[in-house]
Enzyme design. Structure first.
Site, PDB file in Angstrom:
ATOM      1  N   LEU A  71       0.819  -1.218   0.000  1.00 39.90           N
ATOM      2  CA  LEU A  71       0.000   0.000   0.000  1.00 39.90           C
ATOM      3  C   LEU A  71       0.848   1.262   0.000  1.00 39.90           C
ATOM      4  CD1 LEU A  71      -2.586  -1.235   2.659  1.00 39.90           C
ATOM      5  CD2 LEU A  71      -2.782  -1.345   0.165  1.00 39.90           C
ATOM      6  N   CYS A  72       1.998   1.217  -0.604  1.00 32.10           N
ATOM      7  CA  CYS A  72       2.969   2.314  -0.592  1.00 32.10           C
ATOM      8  C   CYS A  72       2.979   2.995  -1.962  1.00 32.10           C
ATOM      9  CB  CYS A  72       4.349   1.726  -0.278  1.00 32.10           C
ATOM     10  SG  CYS A  72       5.700   2.905  -0.247  1.00 32.10           S
ATOM     11  N   ALA A  73       3.367   4.252  -1.984  1.00 30.61           N
ATOM     12  CA  ALA A  73       3.505   4.962  -3.257  1.00 30.61           C
ATOM     13  C   ALA A  73       4.557   4.299  -4.154  1.00 30.61           C
ATOM     14  CB  ALA A  73       3.877   6.421  -3.007  1.00 30.61           C
ATOM     15  N   THR A  75       4.966   1.000  -4.391  1.00 28.29           N
ATOM     16  CA  THR A  75       4.522  -0.364  -4.713  1.00 28.29           C
ATOM     17  C   THR A  75       4.623  -0.688  -6.202  1.00 28.29           C
ATOM     18  OG1 THR A  75       3.129  -0.435  -2.743  1.00 28.29           O
ATOM     19  CG2 THR A  75       2.610  -2.002  -4.486  1.00 28.29           C
TER      20      THR A  75
END
Length: 193
Positions: A71-73, A75
């Site tokens: 759920l990371c920028a 990803t």
């Protein structure tokens, strides 16, 4: 440098400076950490698919270890990691994804992570279970990197390249694309022709 490893200004590993320096650094290894040139070899991870992933099984091959999150920028870098894996695995590269919730951006279970990665990115590269990568309860591999080589992930998608001799060669932060000239150049220098 005292530990034989050149470091970024951010504290990450950039290159193995000398074999003698690496051996000297390992002579001061903390209890429970490896003390041979195959320093990373004794570490194992629980595989997201069940069983164990042993770094020793990849001795003699370069291994790019990346702490990841769903759920990371950053990803979307999973797609580039898969591309590296497909492009270079026949020449010896291993790309190991280490999902972690240390930065509170991972899904709740291994099943969710595995399904997300397979469906969204078509991932088939080796992947561990959700693993701690920072602090006193970090996985022993990450504690070893911190204690012996000054590398601690500052965020998701930090990358550490382990050389064929089991020693860290270089590290990159989250912003470094896995397909950047810097990352690919270091990997290609370690690959079989």
């Amino acid at each position: 440098m005292a530990d034989g490893i050149e470091h970024h200004t951010t504290g990450g590993i950039t290159r193995r400076a000398t074999l003698a320096g690496a051996v000297a650094a390992l002579g001061l290894a903390a209890a429970g950490t490896p003390t041979s040139l195959r320093a990373a070899a004794p570490f194992t991870f629980a595989s997201i698919d069940g069983g164990t992933l042993a770094l020793g099984d990849w001795a003699g091959r370069p291994v790019l270890v990346v702490n990841t999150a769903s759920l990371c920028a950053f990803t979307p870098q999973y797609e580039e990691l898969q591309t590296l894996w497909e492009r270079y695995r026949e020449r010896g590269l291993v790309v190991l994804a280490v999902p972690s919730n240390d930065f509170r951006q991972e899904l709740g279970s291994e099943e969710e992570v595995r399904e997300f990665c397979e469906v969204t990115f078509g991932l088939d590269l080796p992947m561990t279970e959700i693993t701690r990568v920072r602090g006193p309860s970090a996985h022993p591999f990450y504690r070893w990197l911190a204690a012996e080589h000054g590398f601690r992930p500052r965020w998701n998608f930090n990358k550490v390249l382990i050389g064929p001799d089991g020693m860290p060669v270089r590290s990159w932060g989250s912003g470094a694309s896995p397909l950047s000239a810097s990352v690919v150049g270091e990997i290609e220098a370690l690959l079989d022709p």
